[in-house]
Motif scaffolding. Sequence first.
Motif, mmCIF file in Angstrom:
data_model
loop_
_atom_site.group_PDB
_atom_site.id
_atom_site.type_symbol
_atom_site.label_atom_id
_atom_site.label_comp_id
_atom_site.label_asym_id
_atom_site.label_seq_id
_atom_site.Cartn_x
_atom_site.Cartn_y
_atom_site.Cartn_z
ATOM 1 N N ASN A 279 0.839 -1.196 0.000
ATOM 2 C CA ASN A 279 0.000 0.000 0.000
ATOM 3 C C ASN A 279 0.876 1.249 0.000
ATOM 4 O O ASN A 279 0.819 2.066 0.926
ATOM 5 N N PRO A 280 1.727 1.423 -1.020
ATOM 6 C CA PRO A 280 2.727 2.498 -0.991
ATOM 7 C C PRO A 280 2.138 3.898 -0.916
ATOM 8 O O PRO A 280 2.730 4.784 -0.291
ATOM 9 N N ASP A 281 0.973 4.127 -1.539
ATOM 10 C CA ASP A 281 0.389 5.462 -1.493
ATOM 11 C C ASP A 281 0.029 5.868 -0.068
ATOM 12 O O ASP A 281 0.206 7.030 0.313
ATOM 13 N N ALA A 282 -0.475 4.923 0.720
ATOM 14 C CA ALA A 282 -0.838 5.238 2.097
ATOM 15 C C ALA A 282 0.390 5.623 2.914
ATOM 16 O O ALA A 282 0.343 6.541 3.738
ATOM 17 N N VAL A 283 1.501 4.937 2.692
ATOM 18 C CA VAL A 283 2.731 5.259 3.428
ATOM 19 C C VAL A 283 3.262 6.617 2.996
ATOM 20 O O VAL A 283 3.686 7.429 3.822
ATOM 21 N N ARG A 284 3.248 6.902 1.697
ATOM 22 C CA ARG A 284 3.697 8.200 1.208
ATOM 23 C C ARG A 284 2.817 9.318 1.761
ATOM 24 O O ARG A 284 3.318 10.402 2.117
ATOM 25 N N LEU A 285 1.526 9.079 1.849
ATOM 26 C CA LEU A 285 0.612 10.071 2.392
ATOM 27 C C LEU A 285 0.949 10.378 3.843
ATOM 28 O O LEU A 285 0.961 11.543 4.267
ATOM 29 N N PHE A 286 1.249 9.337 4.611
ATOM 30 C CA PHE A 286 1.608 9.521 6.018
ATOM 31 C C PHE A 286 2.906 10.318 6.126
ATOM 32 O O PHE A 286 3.045 11.201 6.985
#
Length: 210
Positions: free
Chosen positions: A104-111
């Motif tokens: 879930n790379p987008d969620a980590v980048r968002l964080f």
Amino acid sequence: MPSSKPRRSPKPQERQRDPERTRQLILDAAEAEFAAHGFRGARTAAIAARAGVNQQLISYYFDGKDGLYQAMSQRWQELRRNLVPPGTPLPEQLRRYALQALDNPDAVRLFAWGGLEYAGPDSDPDRGPRAEQLGSSVEELRAMQADGRLPAELDPACLLVMLMGAAMAPTSLPHVIAGVCDADPRSPEFLKHYAEQVALLVQLLQQGGG
């Protein structure tokens, strides 16, 4: 801050769509847009274009950009509950969190963007829900410490921050990983290896508490 503008009722053809499917399309698009540009840089027009919906539907369903971000926060909390249900051992928790860079790379980048954009409590639209969520994690670490499963010298709150930083390193420090580990920080092979290493670190830390 919620928008003061009245919500626009969707057009008849829009009402015929599945509302939940439309909401999910918008949330998926928002996650990608926020991950790419951060909360401040993201534009609702771009989110609507990604989702293939009328921009006004974002106001209708989420009351604007802030409400959309809060809805994404709620979705992440639901994901977290499924990702690490109660009773999941701490090493396994960290392994699963580290693997989010792959799954879930987008969620980590968002964080990570949330930290880069932070300019104080008033600039943090997710402050309340996140504080509640992470507060329970601190209490979990404190209970483990009381049971002798973590070294008594550690500050549980600081430990949580350090473990979160370790789990997020492939996203926040890819240039360091590329140089130090001589590996592609986004490759599945490295990310799986790194997740196992983070879990091993926590196991060794717990052994030191006994």
